[in-house]
Write a protein that holds these residues in place. Structure first.
Motif, short mmCIF file in Angstrom:
data_model
loop_
_atom_site.label_atom_id
_atom_site.label_comp_id
_atom_site.label_asym_id
_atom_site.label_seq_id
_atom_site.Cartn_x
_atom_site.Cartn_y
_atom_site.Cartn_z
N ALA A 226 0.86 -1.23 0.18
CA ALA A 226 -0.03 -0.01 0.11
C ALA A 226 0.93 1.22 -0.09
O ALA A 226 0.64 2.03 -0.70
N VAL A 227 1.88 1.33 0.86
CA VAL A 227 2.93 2.25 0.74
C VAL A 227 3.38 2.74 -0.45
O VAL A 227 3.66 3.53 -1.01
N GLY A 228 3.95 1.52 -1.14
CA GLY A 228 4.61 1.72 -2.43
C GLY A 228 3.64 2.06 -3.41
O GLY A 228 4.27 3.12 -4.31
N ARG A 229 2.34 1.65 -3.36
CA ARG A 229 1.59 2.17 -4.56
C ARG A 229 1.09 3.52 -4.38
O ARG A 229 1.17 4.28 -5.17
N ALA A 230 1.17 4.13 -2.82
CA ALA A 230 0.79 5.54 -2.78
C ALA A 230 2.05 6.30 -3.24
O ALA A 230 1.95 7.43 -3.61
N LYS A 231 3.35 5.77 -3.33
CA LYS A 231 4.62 6.37 -3.75
C LYS A 231 4.53 6.54 -5.25
O LYS A 231 5.51 6.87 -5.98
N GLY A 232 3.74 5.70 -6.10
CA GLY A 232 3.79 5.39 -7.41
C GLY A 232 4.32 4.41 -7.98
O GLY A 232 4.52 4.24 -9.13
N VAL A 233 4.73 3.38 -6.99
CA VAL A 233 5.46 2.30 -7.64
C VAL A 233 4.35 1.24 -7.98
O VAL A 233 3.33 1.15 -7.61
N ALA A 234 4.52 0.61 -9.34
CA ALA A 234 3.59 -0.01 -9.97
C ALA A 234 3.52 -1.45 -9.32
O ALA A 234 3.80 -2.61 -10.03
N LEU A 235 3.12 -1.64 -8.14
CA LEU A 235 2.92 -2.95 -7.52
C LEU A 235 1.57 -3.50 -7.69
O LEU A 235 0.55 -2.60 -7.73
N ASP A 236 1.39 -4.80 -7.94
CA ASP A 236 0.33 -5.53 -8.05
C ASP A 236 -0.57 -5.33 -6.68
O ASP A 236 -0.03 -5.61 -5.56
N PRO A 237 -1.93 -4.84 -6.61
CA PRO A 237 -2.55 -4.88 -5.17
C PRO A 237 -2.59 -6.04 -4.32
O PRO A 237 -2.53 -6.18 -3.21
N GLY A 238 -2.44 -7.19 -5.13
CA GLY A 238 -2.43 -8.47 -4.62
C GLY A 238 -0.98 -9.04 -4.34
O GLY A 238 -0.86 -10.24 -3.88
N PHE A 239 -0.12 -8.19 -4.21
CA PHE A 239 1.31 -8.74 -4.26
C PHE A 239 1.45 -9.44 -3.17
O PHE A 239 2.45 -10.17 -2.92
N ALA A 240 1.05 -8.95 -2.04
CA ALA A 240 1.33 -9.50 -0.69
C ALA A 240 0.81 -11.12 -0.69
O ALA A 240 1.74 -11.79 -0.02
N ASP A 241 -0.20 -11.46 -1.08
CA ASP A 241 -0.54 -12.88 -1.18
C ASP A 241 0.44 -13.59 -2.17
O ASP A 241 0.71 -14.71 -1.82
N ASP A 242 0.86 -13.02 -3.15
CA ASP A 242 1.93 -13.74 -4.04
C ASP A 242 3.29 -13.86 -3.02
O ASP A 242 3.85 -14.95 -3.37
N ARG A 243 3.62 -13.10 -2.40
CA ARG A 243 4.87 -13.26 -1.52
C ARG A 243 4.60 -14.45 -0.37
O ARG A 243 5.59 -14.94 0.01
#
Length: 322
Positions: A226-243
């Motif tokens: 969530a923090v990375g996406r707020a900074k404009g980094v193109a992380l998938d919203p579900g990336f935590a589940d992937d990790r």
């Protein structure tokens, strides 16, 4: 390739030794008892992929002793980055490329404060390795991977040259087309692993196997996304589940360098991991209660074992700045 490795610990010691064994001209910068042991007996790396030994003449005590490297690998603890960056300025201004394989997402910002922006490549390392005793680095498991690239997303000749040397050394290596995103993807996993193994005081197998700590692991990583996406980094919203699924593939005994440092009474990179997530979340108005809790829980240990440091009244923010 003429390569300088700043920091001969788990990351720098292992990857530098692999490159040296493949014929590259590698010089390590080390200090303290580790430096003394390497000068006496050389650097020993113990690994399931084959043990290595670097001769004693390959180590120097200061960055000022380096002789015009083509590439500098930075692998020191995060609190030393500012000082190292200042000392690297003459080498970078002379044409050396600089790539940090440290933890965190703030490392290259610090480097670029002191070095020509174009000299800095982004990089991430994946390995479980640590200094077992002065002069000896131990590699746990078989994971040993480097990913790096230019911030302008080009595949430069220097990145290609380093890739060729890494592959020749038997290192699993890759050039990233979006190194900022790659660094944040590693950060998501790293904060989850380091924060939970340290707070629970157990390796990943225990953390992922208990419903409560497993949920904590997922939420810690979700906050980083969530923090990375707020900074404009193109992380998938579900990336935590992937990790989280990735964590299920890891050896049960695997832990984090921060957990090892905690158990040994050493200083922690807390302020650049869960502490950084909490601070960035506050700046960006993103809630990070799990990371803030971990930062607060571990705060008394930020400078090392409180008993050994005299139980000083030091906040996590103050500790991170030292």
């Amino acid at each position: 390739m003429r390569i300088a490795v700043i920091g001969a610990g788990g990351v720098g010691g292992y990857f530098g030794a692999r490159l040296a064994a493949a014929g590259d001209d590698v010089t390590f910068v080390a200090r303290g008892r580790h430096l003394a042991a390497i000068r006496e007996k050389g650097l020993t790396v113990r690994s399931p992929l084959g043990d290595l030994r670097v001769p004693s003449e390959a180590v120097v005590p200061s960055i000022s002793d380096l002789d015009a490297p083509d590439l500098v690998m930075v692998a020191v603890k995060l609190w030393d980055t500012e000082d190292v960056a200042r000392q690297l300025a003459p080498l970078a201004e002379g044409g050396a490329a600089v790539v940090s394989f440290q933890n965190g997402v703030q490392k290259d910002t610090v480097l670029r404060r002191h070095l020509p922006a174009g000299s800095v490549l982004g990089g991430v390392g994946y390995i479980s390795a640590f200094i077992e005793e002065p002069g000896v680095v131990v590699h746990n498991g078989t994971l040993q991977r480097l990913v790096f690239g230019e911030y302008d997303r080009t595949e430069s000749p220097r990145a290609r040259a380093f890739l060729d040397r890494a592959v020749a050394a038997g290192i699993d290596a890759e050039i990233s087309a979006d190194i900022e995103r790659t660094i944040w993807e590693k950060f998501v996993f790293l904060v989850g692993l380091s924060g939970t193994t340290s707070a629970v005081r157990q390796p990943i197998g225990v953390v992922r196997g208990d419903p409560g700590s497993r949920a904590l692991l997922r939420e810690v990583m979700h906050e980083v996304v969530a923090v990375g996406r707020a900074k404009g980094v193109a992380l998938d919203p579900g990336f935590a589940d992937d990790r989280l699924a990735f964590c299920d593939t890891l050896p049960a005994a695997m832990t984090s360098s921060m957990h090892n440092d905690l158990l040994r009474g050493n200083r922690l990179e807390l302020g650049w991991l869960s502490g950084a997530v909490a601070d960035l979340g506050a700046e960006l108005d993103v809630a990070t209660p799990r990371n803030r809790a971990i930062a607060d829980i571990l705060s008394p240990y930020a400078l090392g074992d409180p008993a050994a440091t005299g139980g000083a009244d030091v906040s996590a923010a103050e500790a991170a700045s030292r």
